[in-house]
Design a protein around this motif. Structure first.
Motif, PDB file in Angstrom:
ATOM      1  N   VAL A 107       0.772  -1.228  -0.070  1.00  0.00           N
ATOM      2  CA  VAL A 107       0.190   0.280  -0.273  1.00  0.00           C
ATOM      3  C   VAL A 107       0.789   0.829  -0.162  1.00  0.00           C
ATOM      4  CG1 VAL A 107      -2.262  -1.233   0.840  1.00  0.00           C
ATOM      5  CG2 VAL A 107      -0.334   0.099   2.738  1.00  0.00           C
ATOM      6  N   SER A 108      -0.143   2.427  -0.582  1.00  0.00           N
ATOM      7  CA  SER A 108       1.089   3.575  -0.303  1.00  0.00           C
ATOM      8  C   SER A 108       1.558   4.490   0.807  1.00  0.00           C
ATOM      9  CB  SER A 108       0.580   4.602  -2.080  1.00  0.00           C
ATOM     10  OG  SER A 108      -0.796   4.319  -1.311  1.00  0.00           O
ATOM     11  N   VAL A 109       1.663   5.306   0.753  1.00  0.00           N
ATOM     12  CA  VAL A 109       1.711   5.980   1.685  1.00  0.00           C
ATOM     13  C   VAL A 109       0.441   7.438   2.382  1.00  0.00           C
ATOM     14  CG1 VAL A 109       3.943   6.067   2.415  1.00  0.00           C
ATOM     15  CG2 VAL A 109       2.712   8.091   0.909  1.00  0.00           C
ATOM     16  N   GLU A 110      -0.357   7.118   0.726  1.00  0.00           N
ATOM     17  CA  GLU A 110      -1.457   8.002   0.878  1.00  0.00           C
ATOM     18  C   GLU A 110      -2.846   6.593   1.822  1.00  0.00           C
ATOM     19  OE1 GLU A 110       0.909   8.214  -1.444  1.00  0.00           O
ATOM     20  OE2 GLU A 110       0.833   9.998  -2.214  1.00  0.00           O
ATOM     21  N   GLU A 111      -3.252   5.586   1.177  1.00  0.00           N
ATOM     22  CA  GLU A 111      -3.296   4.267   1.707  1.00  0.00           C
ATOM     23  C   GLU A 111      -3.004   4.715   3.105  1.00  0.00           C
ATOM     24  OE1 GLU A 111      -4.413   2.515  -2.247  1.00  0.00           O
ATOM     25  OE2 GLU A 111      -2.542   1.722  -1.181  1.00  0.00           O
ATOM     26  N   MET A 112      -1.884   3.960   3.551  1.00  0.00           N
ATOM     27  CA  MET A 112      -1.649   3.891   5.240  1.00  0.00           C
ATOM     28  C   MET A 112      -2.049   5.301   5.555  1.00  0.00           C
ATOM     29  SD  MET A 112       1.897   2.040   5.176  1.00  0.00           S
ATOM     30  CE  MET A 112       3.257   2.911   4.514  1.00  0.00           C
ATOM     31  N   ALA A 113      -2.060   6.415   5.293  1.00  0.00           N
ATOM     32  CA  ALA A 113      -2.123   7.760   6.024  1.00  0.00           C
ATOM     33  C   ALA A 113      -4.191   7.101   6.333  1.00  0.00           C
ATOM     34  CB  ALA A 113      -1.455   8.744   5.783  1.00  0.00           C
ATOM     35  N   ALA A 114      -4.503   7.603   5.426  1.00  0.00           N
ATOM     36  CA  ALA A 114      -5.930   7.442   5.138  1.00  0.00           C
ATOM     37  C   ALA A 114      -6.412   6.594   6.397  1.00  0.00           C
ATOM     38  CB  ALA A 114      -6.530   7.321   3.510  1.00  0.00           C
ATOM     39  N   THR A 115      -5.950   4.749   6.157  1.00  0.00           N
ATOM     40  CA  THR A 115      -6.189   3.924   6.729  1.00  0.00           C
ATOM     41  C   THR A 115      -5.833   4.248   8.268  1.00  0.00           C
ATOM     42  OG1 THR A 115      -5.993   2.310   4.847  1.00  0.00           O
ATOM     43  CG2 THR A 115      -5.799   1.153   7.024  1.00  0.00           C
ATOM     44  N   ILE A 116      -5.124   5.649   8.551  1.00  0.00           N
ATOM     45  CA  ILE A 116      -4.532   5.167  10.136  1.00  0.00           C
ATOM     46  C   ILE A 116      -5.580   6.227  10.492  1.00  0.00           C
ATOM     47  CG2 ILE A 116      -3.186   6.314  11.551  1.00  0.00           C
ATOM     48  CD1 ILE A 116      -0.966   5.083   9.908  1.00  0.00           C
ATOM     49  N   LEU A 117      -5.830   7.688  10.101  1.00  0.00           N
ATOM     50  CA  LEU A 117      -6.819   8.359  10.126  1.00  0.00           C
ATOM     51  C   LEU A 117      -7.933   7.976  10.415  1.00  0.00           C
ATOM     52  CD1 LEU A 117      -6.075  11.401   8.258  1.00  0.00           C
ATOM     53  CD2 LEU A 117      -5.593  11.561   9.884  1.00  0.00           C
ATOM     54  N   GLN A 118      -8.472   7.196   9.575  1.00  0.00           N
ATOM     55  CA  GLN A 118      -9.638   6.121   9.889  1.00  0.00           C
ATOM     56  C   GLN A 118      -9.979   5.328  11.500  1.00  0.00           C
ATOM     57  OE1 GLN A 118     -11.494   3.220   7.341  1.00  0.00           O
ATOM     58  NE2 GLN A 118     -13.126   3.850   6.937  1.00  0.00           N
ATOM     59  N   ARG A 119      -9.072   4.840  11.247  1.00  0.00           N
ATOM     60  CA  ARG A 119      -8.684   3.208  12.119  1.00  0.00           C
ATOM     61  C   ARG A 119      -8.228   4.563  13.748  1.00  0.00           C
ATOM     62  NH1 ARG A 119      -6.419  -1.875  10.104  1.00  0.00           N
ATOM     63  NH2 ARG A 119      -6.354  -2.669  13.137  1.00  0.00           N
ATOM     64  N   MET A 120      -7.218   5.390  13.579  1.00  0.00           N
ATOM     65  CA  MET A 120      -7.425   5.769  15.372  1.00  0.00           C
ATOM     66  C   MET A 120      -8.855   7.048  15.313  1.00  0.00           C
ATOM     67  SD  MET A 120      -4.543   4.475  15.945  1.00  0.00           S
ATOM     68  CE  MET A 120      -3.619   5.179  17.535  1.00  0.00           C
ATOM     69  N   ARG A 121      -9.329   7.363  14.459  1.00  0.00           N
ATOM     70  CA  ARG A 121     -10.347   8.513  14.721  1.00  0.00           C
ATOM     71  C   ARG A 121      -9.545  10.054  15.260  1.00  0.00           C
ATOM     72  NH1 ARG A 121     -15.232   5.881  14.979  1.00  0.00           N
ATOM     73  NH2 ARG A 121     -15.114   3.444  15.881  1.00  0.00           N
ATOM     74  N   LEU A 122      -8.653   9.811  13.767  1.00  0.00           N
ATOM     75  CA  LEU A 122      -8.067  11.384  14.054  1.00  0.00           C
ATOM     76  C   LEU A 122      -8.900  12.256  13.290  1.00  0.00           C
ATOM     77  CD1 LEU A 122      -4.295  10.163  13.919  1.00  0.00           C
ATOM     78  CD2 LEU A 122      -6.589  11.219  16.308  1.00  0.00           C
ATOM     79  N   LYS A 123      -9.256  13.441  14.111  1.00  0.00           N
ATOM     80  CA  LYS A 123     -10.104  14.396  13.132  1.00  0.00           C
ATOM     81  C   LYS A 123      -8.566  15.507  12.166  1.00  0.00           C
ATOM     82  CE  LYS A 123     -14.190  16.408  12.518  1.00  0.00           C
ATOM     83  NZ  LYS A 123     -15.549  15.814  11.215  1.00  0.00           N
ATOM     84  N   HIS A 124      -8.934  15.710  10.954  1.00  0.00           N
ATOM     85  CA  HIS A 124      -7.688  15.875  10.255  1.00  0.00           C
ATOM     86  C   HIS A 124      -8.445  17.524   9.735  1.00  0.00           C
ATOM     87  CE1 HIS A 124      -9.392  13.660   7.653  1.00  0.00           C
ATOM     88  NE2 HIS A 124      -9.213  14.268   6.607  1.00  0.00           N
TER      89      HIS A 124
END
Lengths: 281, 281
Positions: free
Chosen positions: B264-281
């Motif tokens: 997976v790409s960094v973009e995909e990792m970042a999107a997954t991390i934001l979603q799973r950690m429920r980080l509001k950006h």
């Protein structure tokens, strides 16, 4: 009654719920959606991104979420970049203004290219072209290793060397060029002794044509430096003014193109640098 | 005659000229344009971005450039995010398939919001919200200072701590989260001694709920490490396998969510991390 003056209808202004829906990362939906929303500066928005919607069941769950918000009285706006037909049809049933960023344009491209769209979820932000992806990651590594003149080895590998006094925006711009565009970017901090000598700093001499300068306004630079070291000579208006004037003189003397970073974003700086240095990305 | 099998019409395949035109950075035009183009994997494209088109004269020069390319025989594709009416009308005269990414959608939003679009050039990638921009820049600074466990001070400020063995993609993912989303992200490298002890590494113990793990496949990790240090124990399949197995065990034991970064790409990792950690950006 200031509220009523600003809002003559007397209706309490509410944030409009906005959803960015995607079968992939959501980056494209966020990017165009936010660009469109900036056209309505009077409105406020409450944004939610829902990435990786890859089944009709997931799409149905999203529709329920959006409909529940709509039931509270304000119709949400939905930006979707979902490609797959079934999922798109499901999302189109939302009680919302659904802006379909893919479906609207794809027929035009099908016509131009004389081919049918693949219908597969967006790969624009996936690994896609593996070689290109790898070169972006290598560029990030390179940028980390060459940040702030840390390592002057391998400057010959740089496609661009950002040059500026401390805190003019070299590091985030370098990082942006690497991460988004795969550009090998190094950066080099100008310090007082560089201004006392004639000519370019020694390590830059062989690479003058790769250098791009940044400058700022004394006020803005002093403000940023004060955030780091309050009441220091380093942050004083006088010192900032001296360094910026000397740096600009250096850029002019050596024909180094430069840019004032005080009121532009890293994205704008990167776009300007790519254009002026004719860097292909 | 492989060429003819792949290309039964017998016509030499040519790259289709593609232009991304903008009154601002061009980022939005590139992003949606490229997403649309990935739907046509059989075609090849020759891409040019022309940012900062802010006058009718500049637009006329762009039209001349595009028309000159069209005159060579292949009709270009133009993606435009230009907002201003006069400039848009000028660009619309290109001899090309012109995909207007703003004009097509703006009426739908005008209807939904009951307001007219401002018509000002896109500010989505400008300084826009100064506080939000400043927080992104501060996040980049934070990410640089906390890369690779360099400084363990101020881990309490992190919104997320990426944890992984060396070369699993911590650094570019951290940088992406900071630069794009303004997330305060630190990262912490797991080394052999961390696996020999019980429990989480000491510096992470107070922050377990902020940790997110990365893993990879032994093959992929060994390949990346070999690029750095050929024929080393560090790059051996055996060592990579041991570290990844131990790291995954640590994540599972301590309830740390994790992700395999190998495909997976960094973009995909970042999107997954934001979603799973429920980080509001």
């Amino acid at each position: 009654m200031l509220g009523n003056i600003e809002n003559p209808g007397g209706v309490e202004p509410v944030s409009r719920p906005v959803y960015f829906l995607s079968d992939s990362t959501g980056i494209t939906a966020e990017t165009l959606g936010n660009t469109l929303l900036t056209q309505f500066p009077q409105s406020t928005f409450d944004r939610t991104t829902i990435p990786f919607i890859t089944s009709v069941e997931q799409a149905q769950a999203v529709v329920s979420t959006v409909d529940a918000v709509a039931a509270r009285g304000v119709l949400p706006i939905v930006f979707s970049t979902v490609v797959g037909g079934d999922i798109r049809l499901t999302l189109a049933t939302c009680r919302a203004t659904v802006v379909d960023l893919i479906g609207t344009h794809i027929w035009q491209l099908e016509g131009a290219l004389g081919a049918a769209a693949s219908g597969k979820p967006g790969q624009a932000h996936g690994l896609g072209n593996a070689a290109r992806y790898q070169s972006r990651m290598t560029a990030v590594e390179y940028a980390m290793e060459h940040d702030d003149g840390q390592s002057l080895r391998a400057l010959e590998k740089a496609q661009i060397i950002l040059v500026a006094p401390s805190r003019c925006g070299k590091t985030p711009t370098t990082m942006y060029l690497a991460l988004q565009h795969g550009i090998f970017a190094a950066n080099f901090p100008l310090v007082e002794e560089d201004f006392e000598r004639e000519g370019l700093p020694e390590p830059l001499k062989p690479f003058a044509e790769k250098c791009f300068g940044l400058t700022s306004t004394p006020q803005r630079l002093s403000q940023i430096r004060t955030g780091r070291r309050r009441d220091s000579a380093y942050a004083s208006l006088r010192q900032c003014s001296y360094e910026l004037r000397s740096a600009e003189l250096m850029y002019l003397t050596h024909g180094i193109p430069y840019l004032n970073s005080s009121s532009v974003s890293v994205e704008e700086m990167a776009a300007t640098i790519l254009q002026r240095m004719r860097l292909k990305h």
